[in-house]
Design an enzyme around this catalytic site. Structure first.
Site, mmCIF file in Angstrom:
data_model
loop_
_atom_site.group_PDB
_atom_site.id
_atom_site.type_symbol
_atom_site.label_atom_id
_atom_site.label_comp_id
_atom_site.label_asym_id
_atom_site.label_seq_id
_atom_site.Cartn_x
_atom_site.Cartn_y
_atom_site.Cartn_z
ATOM 1 N N PRO A 138 51.115 74.820 -29.130
ATOM 2 C CA PRO A 138 51.049 73.732 -28.144
ATOM 3 C C PRO A 138 49.723 73.754 -27.398
ATOM 4 C CG PRO A 138 52.513 75.475 -27.391
ATOM 5 C CD PRO A 138 52.140 75.802 -28.804
ATOM 6 N N GLU A 139 49.145 72.587 -27.210
ATOM 7 C CA GLU A 139 47.919 72.504 -26.425
ATOM 8 C C GLU A 139 48.288 72.107 -24.999
ATOM 9 O OE1 GLU A 139 44.325 71.131 -27.947
ATOM 10 O OE2 GLU A 139 44.836 71.456 -30.048
#
Ligand SMILES: [Zn+2]
Length: 272
Positions: free
Chosen positions: A2-3
């Site tokens: 996940p960013e």
């Protein structure tokens, strides 16, 4: 992985579930998730604590407790939170279980087991060394231009260094460089001021756009399988589009590898 925009969405999903709730007990089932602390101490430090807020610094999710302690969680590759009712059974890889005072359980699942938790009162260096939040007023154009001028590294490397520019992972770094029409291999200090300014604006735009497009991410804490981070519906302008025509000029998108990570760019739109 996940960013930052995805982590922001996890924080927003967590907030209504946990803020104002008291942790009745905290069960650390897999020791390596919280390396600095024993299982009983983990429970002791969190038990009976009221969660007053949930926030984020970079990709660290911060649970602020009334006691003054903060529980920081980094999801890393596959960490996820799930909120369960009393009659739901634990999902696979349930490594940490928080029993809440509304009889729900907040469960941290992590298939790859790279996720980490830490309890502190004074923020550790890994948090204080982070660059300013990209969408906050602290991340100014002056700061960004100054940071570029001090580095000879290729722009793509610099953009991924979270102690210099926070919030861009591989996808958003590549997208921001494309939007700004800047070559990812250009040495940071060689970038002209007007182009640096444009890149600064594009970094913020790309992150804002990703946060606003949150509806395409399926983050549902009540889903026992926690299928969030499925970003296949997202439209990337250049990311993972090697060989496809550039959305601007039709030239084929190229892929190169920089420090072991793929960079996608348009050789015509991103000449310099
Ligand atoms: Zn192009």
């Amino acid at each position: 992985m996940p960013e930052l925009p995805e982590v922001e969405h996890v924080v927003r999903a967590l907030s209504p579930v946990v803020v104002g709730r008291r942790i009745v007990a905290a069960e650390l089932n897999l020791k390596r998730i919280a390396p600095g602390i024993s299982r009983p101490a983990f429970d002791r430090q969190l038990r009976n604590s009221l969660i007053t807020a949930v926030g984020r610094r970079g990709k660290y999710i911060l649970f602020h407790l009334e006691s003054g302690h903060v529980l920081a969680t980094h999801l890393r590759m596959t960490g996820k939170f799930v909120s369960l009712t009393v009659d739901q059974s634990l999902p696979p890889y349930a490594h940490v279980v928080f029993y809440l005072d509304d009889e729900r359980r907040l469960v941290f699942c992590d298939m790859r087991q790279f996720g980490r938790m830490r309890i502190f009162t004074k923020p550790p260096k890994e948090l204080t060394s982070l660059a300013p939040e990209p969408l906050s007023p602290h991340f100014t154009e002056e700061y960004f231009i100054e940071t570029l001028s001090r580095s000879r590294r290729p722009l793509k490397h610099l953009l991924l260094d979270q102690t210099r520019v926070l919030g861009l992972g591989n996808i958003y770094a590549v997208e921001a460089l494309f939007l700004a029409g800047v070559n990812p291999m250009t040495a940071a200090q060689k970038l002209s001021k007007p182009r640096a300014r444009r890149l600064y604006l594009c970094i913020r735009d790309v992150l804002k756009e990703a946060i606003d497009a949150g509806s395409t991410l399926r983050i549902d804490l009540a889903d026992g399988n926690a299928s969030y981070f499925e970003t296949s519906e997202r439209f990337w302008r250049v990311y993972e589009r090697e060989g496809e025509p550039c959305v601007r000029c039709g030239t084929r998108i190229r892929r190169i590898v920089q420090s072991g990570r793929s960079t996608y760019y348009c050789p015509k739109c991103q000449k310099r």
